[in-house]
Write a protein that holds these residues in place. Structure first.
Motif, mmCIF file in Angstrom:
data_model
loop_
_atom_site.group_PDB
_atom_site.id
_atom_site.type_symbol
_atom_site.label_atom_id
_atom_site.label_comp_id
_atom_site.label_asym_id
_atom_site.label_seq_id
_atom_site.Cartn_x
_atom_site.Cartn_y
_atom_site.Cartn_z
ATOM 1 N N VAL A 114 -7.147 -12.666 10.412
ATOM 2 C CA VAL A 114 -7.375 -12.143 9.065
ATOM 3 C C VAL A 114 -6.062 -12.288 8.315
ATOM 4 N N ALA A 115 -6.095 -13.038 7.225
ATOM 5 C CA ALA A 115 -4.894 -13.235 6.416
ATOM 6 C C ALA A 115 -4.892 -12.217 5.272
ATOM 7 N N LEU A 116 -3.895 -11.333 5.278
ATOM 8 C CA LEU A 116 -3.775 -10.277 4.279
ATOM 9 C C LEU A 116 -2.621 -10.586 3.320
ATOM 10 N N TYR A 117 -2.756 -10.199 2.060
ATOM 11 C CA TYR A 117 -1.702 -10.445 1.076
ATOM 12 C C TYR A 117 -1.628 -9.256 0.104
ATOM 13 N N ASP A 118 -0.656 -9.327 -0.807
ATOM 14 C CA ASP A 118 -0.394 -8.230 -1.759
ATOM 15 C C ASP A 118 -0.143 -6.908 -1.032
ATOM 16 N N ILE A 119 0.700 -6.970 -0.004
ATOM 17 C CA ILE A 119 1.068 -5.769 0.770
ATOM 18 C C ILE A 119 2.484 -5.373 0.370
ATOM 19 N N SER A 120 2.657 -4.163 -0.108
ATOM 20 C CA SER A 120 3.964 -3.727 -0.611
ATOM 21 C C SER A 120 4.947 -3.409 0.512
ATOM 22 N N ASP A 121 4.443 -2.898 1.625
ATOM 23 C CA ASP A 121 5.324 -2.519 2.748
ATOM 24 C C ASP A 121 4.757 -3.148 4.030
ATOM 25 N N LYS A 122 5.205 -4.366 4.323
ATOM 26 C CA LYS A 122 4.657 -5.081 5.487
ATOM 27 C C LYS A 122 5.037 -4.425 6.809
ATOM 28 N N PRO A 192 -12.557 -4.536 6.220
ATOM 29 C CA PRO A 192 -12.466 -3.300 5.415
ATOM 30 C C PRO A 192 -11.393 -2.339 5.909
ATOM 31 N N ASP A 193 -11.343 -2.110 7.219
ATOM 32 C CA ASP A 193 -10.345 -1.176 7.766
ATOM 33 C C ASP A 193 -8.929 -1.732 7.640
ATOM 34 N N LEU A 194 -8.765 -3.031 7.828
ATOM 35 C CA LEU A 194 -7.429 -3.613 7.703
ATOM 36 C C LEU A 194 -6.919 -3.508 6.268
ATOM 37 N N GLU A 195 -7.792 -3.671 5.306
ATOM 38 C CA GLU A 195 -7.373 -3.532 3.907
ATOM 39 C C GLU A 195 -6.955 -2.100 3.599
ATOM 40 N N ILE A 196 -7.681 -1.151 4.174
ATOM 41 C CA ILE A 196 -7.323 0.256 3.956
ATOM 42 C C ILE A 196 -5.984 0.576 4.623
ATOM 43 N N MET A 197 -5.812 0.106 5.877
ATOM 44 C CA MET A 197 -4.587 0.391 6.637
ATOM 45 C C MET A 197 -3.342 -0.199 5.974
ATOM 46 N N THR A 198 -3.488 -1.367 5.384
ATOM 47 C CA THR A 198 -2.314 -2.064 4.851
ATOM 48 C C THR A 198 -2.148 -1.909 3.357
ATOM 49 N N GLN A 199 -3.181 -1.349 2.682
ATOM 50 C CA GLN A 199 -3.189 -1.269 1.221
ATOM 51 C C GLN A 199 -3.020 -2.671 0.605
#
Length: 420
Positions: A114-122, A192-199
């Motif tokens: 899962v590639a996540l982006y727009d994360i303020s605090d990696k 869904p959970d990864l987006e919540i966890m990482t904002q």
């Protein structure tokens, strides 16, 4: 499988070869009928792809007597390229006399991401995911409970920070399936959970064909006496084969052709067994440049003290025996029957061994007689058929073509006109 006599197999007609296989219990009457018809039913093909208007046939051949990990296998190969099956069979014969192939399955896990982006605090996102690892693995397994019942399922989760992305990886034991749909389902369930966890936001969730957790190694040793009856010539040939292997490690132009030769064998068995040869090639070529430099996938070393040349090939091979279109194509079913309906791990071992055999034959030819000596006779045969020669005219026309200065279709037509 027990040992079977293959003397004169190449000189038999296709019908005689099928009868030979059936008489030695390698083919059922049903499989023999399927291979005789050599066709995929149009109704079945229409369910396998879109906008179907017909089917395309390719030669279905057999490379007999491969000794792999102490057992004998006869490998179905689907290929249109001349000399490939003959080269594989030749190599298998020599390598069998020296003890056969030895293989090792490193692991058999597929990887999804899962590639996540727009994360303020990696850093915080990374730690949050690792803290929730067990729950995330359980969530992935709940998305595909049937694989868990069969002993497979999600095994591990890890993260990597790559420029604008935080990438979450999941390794999955897919058992006998290649597992693309299975892994994709699991990855999408985690979004869904990864987006919540990482904002953050998910760009995509999908399986990777770079199957670094599905590595298979095949090795073999060939006694020098099988390279040539002349000891000095055998010694020189072993040295040159080692040098050819080294060349493929330093020159990407040679490495590309070196690896293409390996895939002459790999693709032929992957295709015969209904697997995704595009995925296998993509993963293997990525593996060939894992250190940033494209290299040959095999290595050969001449052990002068032992008077042997030793070969080794490692490939990512996420091979399946179930799922996809494997059970839909009758010829693919026949191929698995010929192999003894081996499991996915064994099939991967056989594919790696065939790739190494093909590579051995190519290097031996390139460093001795040259690659064209074997190719030209088969090219002449193809030209004879293209010119319209009848079966009984082909041997004579091929012999005449090989004596000509220019080996082309026009020459073949001119010679055929004189025969007719």
């Amino acid at each position: 499988m027990t040992s079977i006599s293959w003397t004169g197999f190449s000189k038999k007609t296709p019908q005689e070869r099928l009868e030979h296989l059936q008489s030695n219990a390698l083919l059922s009457p049903e499989d023999k009928t399927i291979l005789e018809s050599a066709s995929l039913p149009l109704a079945t093909a229409n369910q396998m792809a879109e906008h179907v208007i017909g089917t395309l046939s390719l030669p279905f051949a057999l490379a007999p007597d491969f000794q792999v990990d102490g057992s004998i296998y006869h490998l179905p190969m689907v290929t249109e390229e001349p000399s490939v099956v003959a080269a594989a069979s030749f190599a298998a014969k020599l390598i069998k006399r020296s003890g056969g192939f030895k293989t090792h399955i490193h692991q058999r896990l597929m990887i999804g991401q899962v590639a996540l982006y727009d994360i303020s605090d990696k850093d915080n996102a990374h730690q949050t995911i690792l803290t929730a690892k067990e729950n995330l693995i359980n969530m992935a397994n709940q998305a595909h409970p049937s694989i868990v019942k069969r002993g497979g399922g999600a095994r591990d989760i890890w993260c990597e920070d790559k420029e604008d992305f935080l990438i979450v990886y999941l390794s999955v034991d897919t058992q006998e399936a290649m597992g693309a749909n299975m892994v994709n389902t699991m990855m999408e369930a985690l979004v869904p959970d990864l987006e919540i966890m990482t904002q953050g936001k998910s760009l995509m969730a999908i399986l990777s064909n770079y199957a670094t957790e599905s590595l298979v190694t095949a090795e073999c040793t060939v006694d020098l006496r099988f390279l040539s009856r002349d000891k000095d010539q055998a010694h020189r040939l072993a040295q040159k084969m080692e040098l050819a292997s080294q060349l493929a490690q330093v020159d990407p132009y040679r490495a590309t052709t070196h690896n293409k030769g390996i895939f002459n064998g790999v693709d032929a068995l992957v295709l015969a067994t209904g697997n995704d040869w595009r995925a296998i090639e993509a993963g293997a070529h990525a593996y060939a440049c894992q250190d940033g430099h494209y290299r040959g996938l095999s290595q050969w070393h001449y052990d002068q003290e032992a008077q042997k040349i030793k070969g080794k090939l490692t490939l990512p091979l996420p091979i399946a025996t179930k799922g996809g279109s494997i059970g839909l194509n009758p010829s693919v079913v026949a191929a698995h029957d010929i192999l003894g309906n081996v499991n996915a791990r064994t099939l991967a071992r056989l594919i790696a061994s065939l790739g190494l055999a093909q590579n051995f034959a190519a290097l031996k030819a390139l460093t001795s007689t040259g690659i064209q000596s074997g190719h030209m006779k088969l090219q002449a045969k193809s030209l004879a058929l293209l010119a319209g020669a009848k079966e009984e005219q082909v041997p004579t026309l091929v012999k005449q073509l090989l004596q000509e200065k220019h080996l082309n279709l026009e020459t073949a037509k001119q010679l055929l006109a004189k025969l007719s």
